[in-house]
Design a protein around this motif. Structure first.
Motif, PDB file in Angstrom:
ATOM      1  N   VAL A  16       0.878  -1.156   0.046  1.00 20.36           N
ATOM      2  CA  VAL A  16       0.070   0.028   0.030  1.00 20.36           C
ATOM      3  C   VAL A  16       0.904   1.230   0.062  1.00 20.36           C
ATOM      4  CG1 VAL A  16      -1.628   1.351   1.207  1.00 20.36           C
ATOM      5  CG2 VAL A  16      -1.697  -1.034   1.255  1.00 20.36           C
ATOM      6  N   LEU A  17       0.703   2.205  -0.710  1.00 22.83           N
ATOM      7  CA  LEU A  17       1.278   3.526  -1.143  1.00 22.83           C
ATOM      8  C   LEU A  17       0.460   4.313   0.006  1.00 22.83           C
ATOM      9  CD1 LEU A  17       3.175   5.495  -2.200  1.00 22.83           C
ATOM     10  CD2 LEU A  17       1.691   5.574  -4.216  1.00 22.83           C
ATOM     11  N   HIS A  18       1.435   5.164   0.752  1.00 22.11           N
ATOM     12  CA  HIS A  18       0.864   6.061   1.564  1.00 22.11           C
ATOM     13  C   HIS A  18       1.379   7.498   1.062  1.00 22.11           C
ATOM     14  CE1 HIS A  18      -1.061   3.142   4.518  1.00 22.11           C
ATOM     15  NE2 HIS A  18       0.065   2.455   4.085  1.00 22.11           N
ATOM     16  N   ALA A  19       0.462   8.464   1.230  1.00 21.19           N
ATOM     17  CA  ALA A  19       1.041  10.138   0.839  1.00 21.19           C
ATOM     18  C   ALA A  19       0.466  10.828   1.923  1.00 21.19           C
ATOM     19  CB  ALA A  19       0.447  10.422  -0.291  1.00 21.19           C
ATOM     20  N   THR A  20       1.456  11.283   2.712  1.00 20.04           N
ATOM     21  CA  THR A  20       1.037  12.335   3.698  1.00 20.04           C
ATOM     22  C   THR A  20       1.427  13.614   2.997  1.00 20.04           C
ATOM     23  OG1 THR A  20       1.768  10.762   5.207  1.00 20.04           O
ATOM     24  CG2 THR A  20       1.727  12.960   6.178  1.00 20.04           C
ATOM     25  N   ILE A  21       0.384  14.500   3.163  1.00 19.96           N
ATOM     26  CA  ILE A  21       0.843  16.180   2.917  1.00 19.96           C
ATOM     27  C   ILE A  21       0.733  17.051   4.010  1.00 19.96           C
ATOM     28  CG2 ILE A  21       0.088  17.694   1.227  1.00 19.96           C
ATOM     29  CD1 ILE A  21       0.554  15.036  -0.200  1.00 19.96           C
ATOM     30  N   ASP A  22       1.744  17.673   4.265  1.00 22.54           N
ATOM     31  CA  ASP A  22       1.851  18.604   5.424  1.00 22.54           C
ATOM     32  C   ASP A  22       1.388  17.814   6.705  1.00 22.54           C
ATOM     33  OD1 ASP A  22       2.350  20.561   3.472  1.00 22.54           O
ATOM     34  OD2 ASP A  22       0.423  21.090   2.831  1.00 22.54           O
ATOM     35  N   GLY A  23       1.866  16.558   6.686  1.00 21.35           N
ATOM     36  CA  GLY A  23       1.695  15.893   8.004  1.00 21.35           C
ATOM     37  C   GLY A  23       0.226  15.291   8.241  1.00 21.35           C
ATOM     38  N   LYS A  24      -0.316  15.087   7.129  1.00 24.64           N
ATOM     39  CA  LYS A  24      -1.782  14.553   7.297  1.00 24.64           C
ATOM     40  C   LYS A  24      -1.783  13.581   6.236  1.00 24.64           C
ATOM     41  CE  LYS A  24      -4.285  18.675   9.048  1.00 24.64           C
ATOM     42  NZ  LYS A  24      -4.907  19.617   8.881  1.00 24.64           N
ATOM     43  N   GLU A  25      -2.116  12.242   6.445  1.00 22.25           N
ATOM     44  CA  GLU A  25      -2.386  11.245   5.360  1.00 22.25           C
ATOM     45  C   GLU A  25      -3.494  11.720   4.340  1.00 22.25           C
ATOM     46  OE1 GLU A  25      -1.324   7.166   5.669  1.00 22.25           O
ATOM     47  OE2 GLU A  25      -3.385   6.703   5.629  1.00 22.25           O
ATOM     48  N   LYS A  26      -3.075  11.708   3.022  1.00 23.37           N
ATOM     49  CA  LYS A  26      -4.294  12.228   2.274  1.00 23.37           C
ATOM     50  C   LYS A  26      -4.461  10.926   1.285  1.00 23.37           C
ATOM     51  CE  LYS A  26      -4.776  16.355   3.162  1.00 23.37           C
ATOM     52  NZ  LYS A  26      -6.263  17.042   3.519  1.00 23.37           N
ATOM     53  N   LEU A  27      -3.618   9.813   1.344  1.00 25.15           N
ATOM     54  CA  LEU A  27      -3.890   8.790   0.517  1.00 25.15           C
ATOM     55  C   LEU A  27      -3.288   7.441   1.010  1.00 25.15           C
ATOM     56  CD1 LEU A  27      -4.329   7.742  -2.711  1.00 25.15           C
ATOM     57  CD2 LEU A  27      -1.932   8.295  -3.108  1.00 25.15           C
ATOM     58  N   ALA A  28      -4.045   6.512   0.989  1.00 25.96           N
ATOM     59  CA  ALA A  28      -3.549   5.000   1.161  1.00 25.96           C
ATOM     60  C   ALA A  28      -4.165   4.143   0.083  1.00 25.96           C
ATOM     61  CB  ALA A  28      -4.327   4.421   2.522  1.00 25.96           C
ATOM     62  N   GLN A  29      -3.378   3.696  -1.063  1.00 22.63           N
ATOM     63  CA  GLN A  29      -3.478   3.118  -2.430  1.00 22.63           C
ATOM     64  C   GLN A  29      -3.121   1.773  -2.356  1.00 22.63           C
ATOM     65  OE1 GLN A  29      -5.659   4.256  -4.730  1.00 22.63           O
ATOM     66  NE2 GLN A  29      -5.158   1.991  -5.632  1.00 22.63           N
ATOM     67  N   ALA A  30      -3.696   0.751  -2.604  1.00 24.97           N
ATOM     68  CA  ALA A  30      -3.409  -0.672  -2.771  1.00 24.97           C
ATOM     69  C   ALA A  30      -2.487  -0.553  -4.074  1.00 24.97           C
ATOM     70  CB  ALA A  30      -4.432  -1.547  -2.573  1.00 24.97           C
ATOM     71  N   CYS A  31      -1.559  -0.905  -4.313  1.00 22.96           N
ATOM     72  CA  CYS A  31      -0.753  -0.932  -5.679  1.00 22.96           C
ATOM     73  C   CYS A  31      -0.759  -2.340  -6.208  1.00 22.96           C
ATOM     74  CB  CYS A  31       0.654  -0.395  -5.360  1.00 22.96           C
ATOM     75  SG  CYS A  31       0.481   1.188  -4.907  1.00 22.96           S
ATOM     76  N   ASN A  32      -1.518  -3.523  -5.506  1.00 24.55           N
ATOM     77  CA  ASN A  32      -1.655  -4.879  -6.233  1.00 24.55           C
ATOM     78  C   ASN A  32      -2.785  -4.989  -6.956  1.00 24.55           C
ATOM     79  OD1 ASN A  32      -3.205  -4.755  -3.888  1.00 24.55           O
ATOM     80  ND2 ASN A  32      -2.283  -6.487  -3.106  1.00 24.55           N
ATOM     81  N   LEU A  33      -3.637  -3.892  -7.379  1.00 24.74           N
ATOM     82  CA  LEU A  33      -4.981  -4.286  -8.052  1.00 24.74           C
ATOM     83  C   LEU A  33      -4.715  -4.226  -9.369  1.00 24.74           C
ATOM     84  CD1 LEU A  33      -6.857  -1.791  -5.586  1.00 24.74           C
ATOM     85  CD2 LEU A  33      -6.508  -4.192  -5.483  1.00 24.74           C
ATOM     86  N   PRO A  34      -5.053  -5.403 -10.129  1.00 23.67           N
ATOM     87  CA  PRO A  34      -5.043  -5.247 -11.704  1.00 23.67           C
ATOM     88  C   PRO A  34      -6.144  -4.646 -12.150  1.00 23.67           C
ATOM     89  CG  PRO A  34      -5.890  -7.418 -10.688  1.00 23.67           C
ATOM     90  CD  PRO A  34      -5.682  -6.526  -9.775  1.00 23.67           C
ATOM     91  N   PHE A  35      -5.960  -3.979 -13.385  1.00 25.28           N
ATOM     92  CA  PHE A  35      -7.130  -3.544 -14.497  1.00 25.28           C
ATOM     93  C   PHE A  35      -7.525  -4.566 -15.159  1.00 25.28           C
ATOM     94  CE2 PHE A  35      -7.883  -1.882 -18.690  1.00 25.28           C
ATOM     95  CZ  PHE A  35      -8.942  -1.024 -18.265  1.00 25.28           C
ATOM     96  N   THR A  36      -8.867  -4.646 -15.296  1.00 24.13           N
ATOM     97  CA  THR A  36      -9.505  -5.588 -15.943  1.00 24.13           C
ATOM     98  C   THR A  36     -10.115  -4.926 -17.435  1.00 24.13           C
ATOM     99  OG1 THR A  36      -9.929  -7.038 -13.954  1.00 24.13           O
ATOM    100  CG2 THR A  36     -11.162  -7.397 -15.948  1.00 24.13           C
ATOM    101  N   ASP A  37      -9.774  -5.475 -18.388  1.00 25.14           N
ATOM    102  CA  ASP A  37     -10.096  -5.027 -19.646  1.00 25.14           C
ATOM    103  C   ASP A  37     -11.466  -5.481 -20.060  1.00 25.14           C
ATOM    104  OD1 ASP A  37      -9.734  -7.317 -21.093  1.00 25.14           O
ATOM    105  OD2 ASP A  37      -7.655  -6.755 -21.772  1.00 25.14           O
TER     106      ASP A  37
END
Length: 146
Positions: free
Chosen positions: A80-101
């Motif tokens: 999971v990718l986490h992004a903290t902006i100015d000390g506050k978590e703004k994103l928690a994104q699982a990066c193991n999810l496939p795209f289904t065409d």
């Protein structure tokens, strides 16, 4: 058969900047391996180098923006990718999810997740992963003020 448009994004932002992971403006925690070459195979090409961020490692950068987008690679082994902006978590994104065409085939591809409506300012962006490594490509910044 017949295509139905669900959404259309035609926003143009003249004040966009890209910060690839190999840029010297990033501050990397100890132990992060050097950026590796990357060639886009399926998806939008968001960069030509990738950095693998192991759990416990961080990357940070200071940028002026009102909105951001983080480009990363989806892989079956990612955490999971986490992004903290100015000390506050703004994103928690699982990066193991496939795209289904439309044929039902699954693809792991380069992806991008936006963080909007931050207000224009100088922001400190800190990225880290949990659970498993995450492969990052770049950060995009936007100044969406009129």
């Amino acid at each position: 058969e017949e295509v139905k448009v669900a959404a259309l994004d035609s926003k143009v932002c003249d004040k966009r900047a890209s910060f690839p992971v190999a840029s010297p403006v990033w501050r990397l925690s100890d132990g992060i391996a050097a950026a590796q070459p990357f060639a886009s195979a399926w998806g939008a090409p968001y960069g030509d180098q990738t950095i693998t961020l192991q759990p416990g490692q961080t990357m940070s950068i200071e940028v002026e923006a009102s909105d951001l987008a983080i480009a990363y690679l989806d892989t079956p082994e990612s955490g999971v990718l986490h992004a903290t902006i100015d000390g506050k978590e703004k994103l928690a994104q699982a990066c193991n999810l496939p795209f289904t065409d439309s044929d039902g085939k699954q693809h792991f591809l380069e992806n991008r997740r936006g963080i909007r409506d931050l207000g224009f300012a100088r922001h400190t962006v800190r990225l880290h992963s949990t659970g498993a490594p995450v492969k990052l490509l770049s950060l995009y910044t936007y100044d969406s003020r009129p």
